[in-house]
Structure formats: structure tokens, C-alpha cells
Enzyme design. Structure first.
Site, PDB file in Angstrom:
ATOM      1  N   ARG A  51       0.456  -1.706  -0.059  1.00 32.26           N
ATOM      2  CA  ARG A  51       0.068   0.201   0.109  1.00 32.26           C
ATOM      3  C   ARG A  51       1.283   0.862  -0.394  1.00 32.26           C
ATOM      4  O   ARG A  51       1.884   1.211   0.851  1.00 32.26           O
ATOM      5  CB  ARG A  51      -0.834   0.123   1.483  1.00 32.26           C
ATOM      6  N   ARG A  61       2.506   1.068  10.329  1.00 32.40           N
ATOM      7  CA  ARG A  61       1.680   1.612   8.992  1.00 32.40           C
ATOM      8  C   ARG A  61       2.622   1.045   7.895  1.00 32.40           C
ATOM      9  O   ARG A  61       3.827   2.046   8.272  1.00 32.40           O
ATOM     10  CB  ARG A  61       1.538   2.695   8.775  1.00 32.40           C
ATOM     11  N   GLU A  94      -6.754  -0.887  14.997  1.00 37.79           N
ATOM     12  CA  GLU A  94      -7.119  -2.151  14.806  1.00 37.79           C
ATOM     13  C   GLU A  94      -6.232  -3.295  13.827  1.00 37.79           C
ATOM     14  O   GLU A  94      -4.931  -2.852  13.773  1.00 37.79           O
ATOM     15  CB  GLU A  94      -7.630  -2.135  12.912  1.00 37.79           C
ATOM     16  N   SER A 107     -10.067  -6.206   9.876  1.00 37.01           N
ATOM     17  CA  SER A 107     -11.537  -5.372   9.560  1.00 37.01           C
ATOM     18  C   SER A 107     -12.212  -6.661   8.600  1.00 37.01           C
ATOM     19  O   SER A 107     -12.157  -7.015   7.103  1.00 37.01           O
ATOM     20  CB  SER A 107     -11.036  -4.756   7.984  1.00 37.01           C
ATOM     21  N   ARG A 117       0.671  -6.621  12.397  1.00 38.95           N
ATOM     22  CA  ARG A 117      -0.036  -5.558  13.436  1.00 38.95           C
ATOM     23  C   ARG A 117      -0.053  -6.889  15.288  1.00 38.95           C
ATOM     24  O   ARG A 117      -0.385  -6.506  16.057  1.00 38.95           O
ATOM     25  CB  ARG A 117      -1.112  -5.181  13.186  1.00 38.95           C
TER      26      ARG A 117
END
Length: 420
Positions: free
Chosen positions: A260, A275, A347, A350, A387
Site C-alpha cells: 500500500r 503502517r 485495528e 476488518s 500488527r
RNA sequence: GGAGAGAUGGCUGAGCGGUUGAAAGCACCGGUCUUGAAAACCGGCAAGGUGGCAACACCUUCCAGAGUUCGAAUCUCUGUCUCUCCGCCA
């Protein structure tokens, strides 16, 4: 992609529900273009019908070896009309799909209404915040102190937002992914898949990443893109197909790297490996009938939760509000894991039900009593591996700066119990 | 990378430029038969769209895009993909 038929017959409802996602009064504009498109189409079809009849006649006359020049002249005159009407029809079609393919999915009716993440609601909570007798460190402090996590080194190779893990931490990453795959394939009923990490535009259009969110992706230079999540290849496994209903539900999982560009995230989470431009993730994807997708979302959530429960890490589940959901979702649960070092929930998964939104974009259907209907697609992280590693470091840290290895992961470490 | 072959309905596989939306087989669905099942036999069975209250009619689609033609699954060009052989390679 939305059903134009639905917008045509329920313009008010469509506008009301799309407004919850920040768009106003679309239906009228859409329906006007659609009407122009259909009018053009009707006129065109009538002329085509006439041409077909006349052409057939020419065939009959010629087979009797008679002269057909009169009729041929007549049909020739239709050709100009046909080509200009075809052009017009194409313009209207393009105009319509350009708008439709950029409108997000309608939120499900049981989703809380709100503009941003502050309006998300807590759906459930599991476990308790752990108590520490010492000041907890953040994951990158732990990793760097152990000399097993190196951001400077990674930046030499690749720039910012990359990390090099070494030794036991590299192994921990491997153990986590192994554990997740084992759990999902052996206990949760998913089939493990090994899929391409480079995909074409069409696949990204299918899941809704394109045409709107190309900024968030990396290209591979040719006509390929690096996948931002295994959701893309996994969901597209059913594209352009009519699946037998007996094959549903289809549950697949894959462990892949994800890429990403984080284009809109400048200055956000710059420290540590929360991130990154590249991370790994075990993804869950389900393909179901329309009747089953709601309960499948709950099932998928449970599958994702089972990982954190086995790791015995405290988390909560949030139902995302209408303004915070992703483009393709009609309902989303975020699992937020407790990070003691950061003193926050973050988070880690999801899980979304996309209804038939992606299925329409991919043209993925199933056969049901001789009727074909779009399948429903769902995707969820089960979980983000990087994560999860962060969560383990922060939740299992010890006063002396080491990290205990969670019970369920120890079998991947030959019985070793601590990372030092 | 070089040479060749190909792409047709859920699958296999026919298909002279003119009732070919497409033979045949398999799969699937319904029925007869059977205590039940199988077999056999009979029937049905592509998708998308437009118009219509509906019955129904029409249009589009034989990998994709352009072209030739009154008319294209069938002819021409371009692209994509697949297969076979050779070379190279983890």
C-alpha cells in the site's frame, strides 16, 4: 456497482441511503442519463430489427437467383443511422457507468449512522486490559532493544515505512502466519489458496479499488498492480462465473504480502511497523448466497476473533458507522486489539460484507433453481500478521525487556518460551 | 525468446457468409418406470438488455477491439490468453 434497475424504481430510497455516505441527490442525474440511454437503445433496436428482416429477404431472393438490388439500396440507407445511434448509445453507456462505478455501496440498515470513526459503536469486547507492574514499552522500543527490528537498515534498502526483522522476530512473524493458516484451515473451514500478488486492472475494478483509489496502490510498471490485500485475488476467483449453488458457501484463505502506498497517510503512524508500505496478512474471503451473507459475516468475525482468543489478547469489536466504512462494504466490523505500550486500541482486522456490490463488478453469479443471481462476497483479515506481532510484543513483554512466546505459538519454536 | 496450433453454451465438441442462438454428447432439472435407487425412456435446459400490466415481441452476445458486407461464429487486421515443439531458466 449498483443495480440501475434499483435506482430507477427506488430513487428516493437510494438517495436517502447514499446520503449516509456523504453523497447527495444522485438518483435524478443517473436516471436521466439512463433514460436517454434506453431511448437511444429502443430506436436503434427498431432499426436493427428492420435491417435484419430486409437482409433475410435478400438472402431468400438471392437463393432463388433473382435480383435484390432494390432492397440492398434500401438497407444501405439504414447503415448511417445505425452507426451514429450506436455511437450515441456507447456514449450514454460510458457516461452512466462512469458515475455508477464511483458510487460506494449502500450501507446496510443495521449500520450506525455517522460521519467519522467517533460514531462507530462497540459491538463486543473480549478479555480485560492486562496489568503490568512496570512501565510498558512500545513495540518498536522492544524490538529495537532486542536488536531484532531495524528500521534504519530497511530505509537504506527501500526508504521509509519498511522494516527488517531478524532472528527470533522474523521467526515469530512466520510462526504467527503458520498458526493463523492452521487455525483457519483445520478448525474454521477455510481452504488455503496460493494466489498471484500481481493483478490486472479488471481484478482491482472488481473489488472496488479501481477506478477511484489507484493512488493507494503500487504499480509494477507493466499492466500489473501489486495487491493491497489478498481480498483482491481471492474475491476475483469467482469472477465471470456462474457457480452451482451447491458450491456455496465458498470459504478461502491466503497468506500474502500486501502493498500500500499510504498516499493519504503522511505523518500518520510514522514510528514503528504499524503502517508500512509492505506487510503480510492472512485474509479470509467468503462467497455466499444473498440469504446467507449476514450470518456469514458473524461467522467470519468469529473466525478472526478466534486467533486473538487463542493468543489470549484483549480486544474489542466495533461496528463501523456509515461514514467510516470502505467503498465496497455494506457493513463492517473492525477488531481493535489492545496495545499496552501505546495505551490504545488499534485495528487488527476488518471484516466486511459487500453484498452483491463486488459481484456485479466482477459478474459473479450462482445458479439457483434455474435462476441466476449475483453472489454475495465477504472479506476479512484473519489477521494482519505485522500488527499481530506488534500486539504480541506489547502484551507479552516482560520487565526485563524480553517477550514471552504465547502458548499456542510455542510449538513453532521447538518449545522455546521466550524471545530474548 | 524462436516456430506452429487454437479460443464456440456449466463441461466436451460440430459448425458452407444468408431461419445457426448455434448439431451431438455429458452435466443439470422435471416426468414415466421402481419398495427405494440405478438403468432405460420422454420432456426441458445459455446470458444480458429494450418494449409491454401480461402473454409475448424484438435487440445484443460464439476471447476482446476495429474492419469488409445488404447480412459475420464463419472473411481481414490488431490485441489478449491457452496449447504443442525448440531454446533459456528458479
Amino acid at each position: 456497482m449498483h443495480d440501475i434497475n434499483f435506482i430507477r424504481t427506488n430513487p428516493v430510497e437510494f438517495d436517502n441511503r447514499i446520503k449516509l455516505r456523504g453523497l447527495t441527490n444522485c438518483a435524478e442525474k443517473i436516471n436521466k442519463i439512463d433514460e436517454e440511454r434506453r431511448n437511444t437503445q429502443t430506436v436503434l433496436q427498431n432499426i436493427l430489427a428492420e435491417r435484419n428482416i430486409l437482409s433475410k429477404k435478400i438472402g431468400e431472393i438471392k437463393s432463388k437467383k433473382k435480383d435484390a438490388t432494390v432492397i440492398i439500396k434500401k438497407v444501405e440507407k439504414l447503415k448511417d443511422q445505425i452507426s451514429s445511434l450506436k455511437e450515441l448509445e456507447k456514449i450514454k453507456e460510458d457516461e452512466l457507468s462512469a458515475i455508477l462505478c464511483r458510487i460506494p455501496n449502500l450501507p446496510s440498515k443495521d449500520v450506525p449512522v455517522g460521519d467519522n470513526e467517533k460514531n462507530n459503536t462497540q459491538y463486543k469486547i473480549w478479555g480485560d486490559k492486562p496489568k503490568f507492574t512496570f512501565k510498558t514499552k512500545r513495540h518498536f522500543e522492544i524490538g529495537e532493544n532486542l536488536n531484532l527490528m531495524d528500521f534504519d537498515l530497511a530505509s537504506k534498502l527501500s526508504g521509509s515505512r519498511f522494516v527488517v526483522l531478524q532472528g527470533m522476530l522474523a521467526k515469530l512473524e512466520r510462526a504467527i502466519s503458520q498458526f493463523m493458516l492452521d487455525k483457519h484451515t483445520i478448525e474454521n473451514g477455510y481452504t488455503e489458496m496460493n494466489v498471484p500478488y500481481l493483478v490486472k486492472d479488471d481484478a482491482l475494478f472488481g473489488t472496488g479499488n479501481l477506478p477511484k483509489f489507484g493512488e493507494d496502490l503500487f504499480t509494477a510498471g507493466d499492466s500489473h498492480w501489486l495487491i493491497p490485500t489478498a481480498e483482491v485475488p481471492l474475491t476475483n476467483l469467482v469472477r465471470e462465473q456462474i457457480i452451482n449453488e451447491k458450491e456455496l458457501p465458498m470459504r478461502v484463505t491466503s497468506y500474502t504480502p500486501c502493498f500500500r502506498s499510504e498516499a493519504g497517510a503522511a505523518g500518520k503512524d510514522t514510528r514503528g511497523m504499524l503502517r508500512q508500505h509492505q506487510f503480510t496478512k492472512v485474509e479470509l474471503v467468503s462467497i455466499t448466497t444473498p440469504e446467507d451473507s449476514k450470518q456469514e459475516l458473524e461467522r467470519m468475525l468469529s473466525s478472526a476473533e478466534s486467533i486473538l482468543q487463542d493468543l489470549n489478547i484483549h480486544y474489542r469489536v466495533m461496528t463501523l458507522c456509515t461514514g467510516d466504512m470502505g467503498f465496497a462494504a455494506n457493513k463492517t466490523y473492525d477488531i481493535e486489539v489492545w496495545l499496552p505500550g501505546e495505551n490504545a486500541y488499534r485495528e487488527i482486522s476488518s471484516c466486511s460484507n459487500c453484498g452483491d456490490f463486488q459481484a456485479r463488478r466482477m459478474n459473479a453469479k450462482y445458479k439457483n433453481e434455474n435462476k441466476n443471481d449475483f453472489v454475495h462476497t465477504l472479506n476479512g483479515s484473519g489477521l494482519a500478521v505485522g500488527r499481530t506481532l506488534i500486539a504480541i510484543l506489547e502484551n507479552y513483554q516482560t520487565a526485563d525487556g524480553n517477550v514471552e512466546i504465547p502458548k499456542v505459538l510455542q510449538k513453532y519454536f521447538n518449545g522455546q518460551t521466550t524471545i530474548t
